[in-house]
Design a protein around this motif. Structure first.
Motif, PDB file in Angstrom:
ATOM      1  N   MET A 134       0.825  -1.203   0.000  1.00 47.82           N
ATOM      2  CA  MET A 134       0.000   0.000   0.000  1.00 47.82           C
ATOM      3  C   MET A 134       0.861   1.255   0.000  1.00 47.82           C
ATOM      4  SD  MET A 134      -2.985  -1.169   2.714  1.00 47.82           S
ATOM      5  CE  MET A 134      -3.745   0.444   2.691  1.00 47.82           C
ATOM      6  N   ARG A 135       1.960   1.224   0.771  1.00 44.48           N
ATOM      7  CA  ARG A 135       2.868   2.374   0.800  1.00 44.48           C
ATOM      8  C   ARG A 135       3.528   2.592  -0.555  1.00 44.48           C
ATOM      9  NH1 ARG A 135       3.484   7.286   2.649  1.00 44.48           N
ATOM     10  NH2 ARG A 135       5.690   7.900   2.875  1.00 44.48           N
ATOM     11  N   ARG A 140       3.918   5.580  -5.557  1.00 42.92           N
ATOM     12  CA  ARG A 140       3.818   5.573  -7.020  1.00 42.92           C
ATOM     13  C   ARG A 140       2.749   6.564  -7.486  1.00 42.92           C
ATOM     14  NH1 ARG A 140       2.549   0.776  -7.376  1.00 42.92           N
ATOM     15  NH2 ARG A 140       4.648  -0.088  -7.350  1.00 42.92           N
ATOM     16  N   GLN A 141       1.626   6.581  -6.765  1.00 40.74           N
ATOM     17  CA  GLN A 141       0.578   7.526  -7.118  1.00 40.74           C
ATOM     18  C   GLN A 141       1.039   8.963  -6.912  1.00 40.74           C
ATOM     19  OE1 GLN A 141      -3.024   6.817  -4.985  1.00 40.74           O
ATOM     20  NE2 GLN A 141      -4.190   8.415  -6.039  1.00 40.74           N
ATOM     21  N   ASP A 144       3.328   9.851  -9.694  1.00 40.49           N
ATOM     22  CA  ASP A 144       2.578  10.157 -10.915  1.00 40.49           C
ATOM     23  C   ASP A 144       1.941  11.543 -10.815  1.00 40.49           C
ATOM     24  OD1 ASP A 144       3.279   7.687 -11.864  1.00 40.49           O
ATOM     25  OD2 ASP A 144       1.409   6.711 -11.235  1.00 40.49           O
ATOM     26  N   GLU A 145       1.408  11.851  -9.616  1.00 39.46           N
ATOM     27  CA  GLU A 145       0.804  13.168  -9.452  1.00 39.46           C
ATOM     28  C   GLU A 145       1.849  14.273  -9.587  1.00 39.46           C
ATOM     29  OE1 GLU A 145      -1.099  13.080  -5.703  1.00 39.46           O
ATOM     30  OE2 GLU A 145      -2.761  11.777  -6.339  1.00 39.46           O
ATOM     31  N   TYR A 146       3.037  14.052  -8.969  1.00 38.43           N
ATOM     32  CA  TYR A 146       4.113  15.042  -9.084  1.00 38.43           C
ATOM     33  C   TYR A 146       4.555  15.204 -10.537  1.00 38.43           C
ATOM     34  CZ  TYR A 146       4.453  14.805  -4.004  1.00 38.43           C
ATOM     35  OH  TYR A 146       4.180  14.860  -2.668  1.00 38.43           O
ATOM     36  N   ARG A 147       4.659  14.055 -11.221  1.00 36.37           N
ATOM     37  CA  ARG A 147       5.083  14.118 -12.627  1.00 36.37           C
ATOM     38  C   ARG A 147       4.053  14.876 -13.481  1.00 36.37           C
ATOM     39  NH1 ARG A 147       5.314   9.183 -13.253  1.00 36.37           N
ATOM     40  NH2 ARG A 147       7.444   8.862 -12.531  1.00 36.37           N
ATOM     41  N   HIS A 148       2.783  14.584 -13.211  1.00 40.25           N
ATOM     42  CA  HIS A 148       1.729  15.268 -13.951  1.00 40.25           C
ATOM     43  C   HIS A 148       1.737  16.772 -13.650  1.00 40.25           C
ATOM     44  CE1 HIS A 148      -2.141  15.868 -15.887  1.00 40.25           C
ATOM     45  NE2 HIS A 148      -2.588  16.455 -14.773  1.00 40.25           N
ATOM     46  N   GLU A 149       1.900  17.093 -12.342  1.00 43.75           N
ATOM     47  CA  GLU A 149       1.928  18.504 -11.954  1.00 43.75           C
ATOM     48  C   GLU A 149       3.125  19.217 -12.572  1.00 43.75           C
ATOM     49  OE1 GLU A 149       0.538  21.943 -10.002  1.00 43.75           O
ATOM     50  OE2 GLU A 149      -0.384  19.985 -10.416  1.00 43.75           O
ATOM     51  N   TYR A 150       4.278  18.513 -12.594  1.00 49.48           N
ATOM     52  CA  TYR A 150       5.474  19.112 -13.199  1.00 49.48           C
ATOM     53  C   TYR A 150       5.273  19.354 -14.685  1.00 49.48           C
ATOM     54  CZ  TYR A 150      10.310  19.591 -14.760  1.00 49.48           C
ATOM     55  OH  TYR A 150      11.463  20.045 -15.345  1.00 49.48           O
ATOM     56  N   SER A 151       4.666  18.377 -15.345  1.00 52.43           N
ATOM     57  CA  SER A 151       4.416  18.532 -16.780  1.00 52.43           C
ATOM     58  C   SER A 151       3.454  19.688 -17.036  1.00 52.43           C
ATOM     59  CB  SER A 151       3.840  17.237 -17.339  1.00 52.43           C
ATOM     60  OG  SER A 151       3.524  17.388 -18.695  1.00 52.43           O
ATOM     61  N   ARG A 152       2.420  19.779 -16.178  1.00 51.08           N
ATOM     62  CA  ARG A 152       1.449  20.869 -16.345  1.00 51.08           C
ATOM     63  C   ARG A 152       2.120  22.236 -16.138  1.00 51.08           C
ATOM     64  NH1 ARG A 152      -1.905  23.883 -13.301  1.00 51.08           N
ATOM     65  NH2 ARG A 152      -1.067  22.992 -11.375  1.00 51.08           N
ATOM     66  N   LEU A 153       2.947  22.311 -15.080  1.00 51.26           N
ATOM     67  CA  LEU A 153       3.635  23.570 -14.815  1.00 51.26           C
ATOM     68  C   LEU A 153       4.623  23.912 -15.924  1.00 51.26           C
ATOM     69  CD1 LEU A 153       4.318  23.226 -10.975  1.00 51.26           C
ATOM     70  CD2 LEU A 153       2.645  24.713 -12.100  1.00 51.26           C
ATOM     71  N   GLU A 154       5.272  22.879 -16.439  1.00 50.00           N
ATOM     72  CA  GLU A 154       6.228  23.124 -17.532  1.00 50.00           C
ATOM     73  C   GLU A 154       5.518  23.652 -18.777  1.00 50.00           C
ATOM     74  OE1 GLU A 154       9.947  20.756 -19.647  1.00 50.00           O
ATOM     75  OE2 GLU A 154       8.270  19.643 -18.792  1.00 50.00           O
ATOM     76  N   LYS A 155       4.360  23.045 -19.083  1.00 53.16           N
ATOM     77  CA  LYS A 155       3.592  23.522 -20.235  1.00 53.16           C
ATOM     78  C   LYS A 155       3.116  24.956 -20.022  1.00 53.16           C
ATOM     79  CE  LYS A 155       1.887  18.992 -21.701  1.00 53.16           C
ATOM     80  NZ  LYS A 155       0.680  18.150 -21.868  1.00 53.16           N
TER      81      LYS A 155
END
Length: 205
Positions: A134-135, A140-141, A144-155
């Motif tokens: 679970m940890r 991992r989740q 993924d959220e950090y990666r998505h947020e980073y991609s959004r901020l980069e865009k």
């Protein structure tokens, strides 16, 4: 009045008795008495009668009534000793059986506790594995959220940079146009300067 003779009184009280012990008592009390021999005869007769009435009993030793009593006491003591030995043996057997039952009970408890410990250990191991999984899923989740947020901020940053770049370019273009207009208006008074400025303005545009 003359006092009654103790021997006569004693003899009269026991002469019809069937207890050889009373005649033995007379023999011991009055060894020189008038009825001494008669007392011995009656004592032996009564003893023989008792033996005849009880054939299973061993014959009384001829050493006298005291020896017979000693013999009986020894025999009774032997019986008591046998009873005591039997009781001790029975008690010992009971204690051994109790100890065996106690040992078996403890052995069963040990096996039960070992099985419960194994079940508990397996349960704790599976629970630990589940917690770790679970940890890992949470991390991992989060990743993924950090990666998505980073991609959004980069865009968004690229969009802002493009927008700012266009603004900057537009501002430069406007500034150059204004400068061109100003210098052109000034060049109308200086034809030679206007000729020199024209190629540079055209190049900047």
């Amino acid at each position: 009045p003359q006092k009654p003779d103790k021997e006569i009184v004693f003899w009269q009280s026991i002469r019809d008795s069937s207890d050889p012990a009373l005649f033995d008592a007379y023999i011991k009390k009055f060894p020189n008495g008038t009825f001494y021999e008669l007392a011995i005869i009656k004592k032996d007769r009564l003893i023989n009668q008792q033996q005849a009435a009880s054939p299973q009993r061993k014959p009384v030793p001829q050493a006298g009534l005291s020896a017979w009593y000693d013999f009986q006491a020894i025999k009774d003591l032997s019986k008591i000793g046998q009873k005591i030995d039997a009781m001790l043996k029975k008690k010992k057997t009971g204690q051994i059986r109790e100890l065996k039952e106690r040992k078996q009970h403890l052995s069963n408890l040990k096996l039960r506790y070992e099985r419960e410990a194994m079940v508990m250990s397996d349960r704790m191991r599976r629970q630990k594995e589940l917690e770790i999984k679970m940890r890992a899923d949470e991390l991992r989740q989060s990743s993924d959220e950090y990666r998505h947020e980073y991609s959004r901020l980069e865009k968004r940053l690229m969009t802002v940079l493009k927008k700012e770049t266009r603004k900057t370019v537009y501002a430069l273009q406007q500034g150059l146009k204004i400068r061109f207009v100003v210098e052109k208006s000034q060049a109308s008074f200086n034809p030679a300067a206007a000729r020199d400025l024209t190629p540079s303005i055209i190049k900047a545009l």
